[in-house]
Design an enzyme around this catalytic site. Structure first.
Site, PDB file in Angstrom:
ATOM      1  N   ARG A 238       0.882  -1.110  -0.026  1.00  0.00           N
ATOM      2  CA  ARG A 238       0.131  -0.210  -0.128  1.00  0.00           C
ATOM      3  C   ARG A 238       0.978   1.165   0.024  1.00  0.00           C
ATOM      4  O   ARG A 238       1.891   1.229   0.723  1.00  0.00           O
ATOM      5  CB  ARG A 238      -0.855   0.051   1.235  1.00  0.00           C
ATOM      6  N   GLU A 267      -4.921   7.092  -5.245  1.00  0.00           N
ATOM      7  CA  GLU A 267      -5.147   6.383  -6.618  1.00  0.00           C
ATOM      8  C   GLU A 267      -6.477   6.795  -7.066  1.00  0.00           C
ATOM      9  O   GLU A 267      -7.203   6.942  -6.577  1.00  0.00           O
ATOM     10  CB  GLU A 267      -5.041   4.871  -6.128  1.00  0.00           C
ATOM     11  N   HIS A 286      -1.436  -0.285 -10.057  1.00  0.00           N
ATOM     12  CA  HIS A 286      -2.170  -1.288  -8.910  1.00  0.00           C
ATOM     13  C   HIS A 286      -2.585  -2.370  -9.841  1.00  0.00           C
ATOM     14  O   HIS A 286      -3.954  -2.725  -9.629  1.00  0.00           O
ATOM     15  CB  HIS A 286      -3.464  -0.655  -8.170  1.00  0.00           C
TER      16      HIS A 286
END
Length: 319
Positions: A238, A267, A286
């Site tokens: 993360r 994000e 991601h």
């Protein structure tokens, strides 16, 4: 029977309806798919106000206390995975919202981690782009990872899997995390190191701890300063686990050789973010969990979760 409304969030690849059989609940539920992220929390609350069921993909749309308060009709929230730090569990309970999750089959993040390591050390993507652009000769000199040291932060299921893959490439593996013990390392077949030892000796550092208040900012300026100038940092966990300001400084000033990141504090990563301008940073949006297999598994379980909730037997409850 009154039909309920179900929102599928953040289906930016538009796969949710094709990888799972939603006809199993279509007699009771009207499904709406949201392909784009919400610009603000207020926009999310406005769009979801009339929905009784929400299917969330990972942590892309936060559900803090204010969100639950703004969604009076919400009765069931299903998230992919059995853990979601973006959901206020206590607020969900107070608002009588049923929380459920989905199980992982295989976690595809470990191979992606190795992919980032290989790109950083062998420049596969960069040389591919140069070949397609018509460049006649290679530009980058690679680094062999066999015999090098991989420092793993977090030796849970994912960290252990990455360790095994790295060992298959001939790497030496050391590990550390706040609660890790030498005995646990021995069981996993890796060497225990202190945090200081890991950052100062590893050729590549990879992060595999869960984001929490304890791990937020776990990798800071002092840790990056201990790294060798030839070393790389990889983060597929993360974004907030790493002090991104300190990482930007270390990369800009060439204090470390480079970094690979699949996760960020914000994000999607803003198009004007300075990370995008660095030539010693490999960026992916991601991708860790983004495979057809994982999407199929998660969405199929979401359909099953809705069906069992209607029957009064909700599966895989989180709270």
């Amino acid at each position: 029977m009154t039909r309920l409304r179900c929102a599928i969030l953040d289906d930016y690849l538009n796969v949710a309806l094709s990888v799972a059989d939603w006809s199993k609940v279509s007699d009771r539920v009207d499904v709406t798919v949201f392909n784009q992220p919400f610009a603000t929390a207020e926009a999310a609350a406005s769009a979801l106000r009339d929905f009784e069921i929400v299917c969330a993909m990972r942590e892309r749309t936060p559900f803090p206390r204010t969100m639950f308060a703004a969604l009076p009709n919400l009765k069931l929230l299903i998230t992919s995975g059995m853990r979601n730090a973006a959901i206020d569990m206590e607020a969900a309970k107070e608002h009588k919202v049923m929380l459920c999750g989905t199980q992982w089959g295989r976690d595809p993040t470990a191979p992606l981690t190795m992919g980032l390591i290989l790109e950083l050390t062998r420049n596969i993507g960069r040389e591919n782009a140069r070949m397609h652009a018509g460049e006649p000769l290679q530009k980058f000199v690679g680094m062999e990872i066999e015999g090098r040291t991989l420092g793993v932060i977090g030796l849970g299921k994912l960290g252990t899997k990455v360790s095994k893959l790295a060992q298959a490439f001939g790497m030496n593996v050391i590990a550390w995390s706040p609660n890790l013990t030498p005995e646990k390392c021995q069981e996993a077949g890796v060497t225990y190191a202190s945090k200081e030892e890991l950052f100062s000796t590893a050729d590549i550092v990879t992060i595999h701890v869960v984001l929490s208040q304890r791990s937020r900012g776990l990798v800071g300026r002092d840790d990056l300063a201990r790294m060798k100038p030839t070393a790389y940092l990889v983060n597929t966990a993360r974004g907030p686990i790493v002090d991104e300001g300190a990482l930007l400084e270390a990369l800009t000033q060439k204090k470390i050789a480079g970094a690979g990141a699949d996760v960020f504090s914000v994000e999607p990563l803003p198009v004007d973010h300075p990370f995008r301008k660095l030539d010693n940073m490999v960026l992916t949006p991601h991708l860790g969990y983004v495979t057809e297999d994982s999407f199929r598994s998660h969405y199929q379980q979401m359909v099953e979760g809705i069906d069992t909730w209607f029957k009064g037997e909700p599966k895989q409850r989180l709270a």
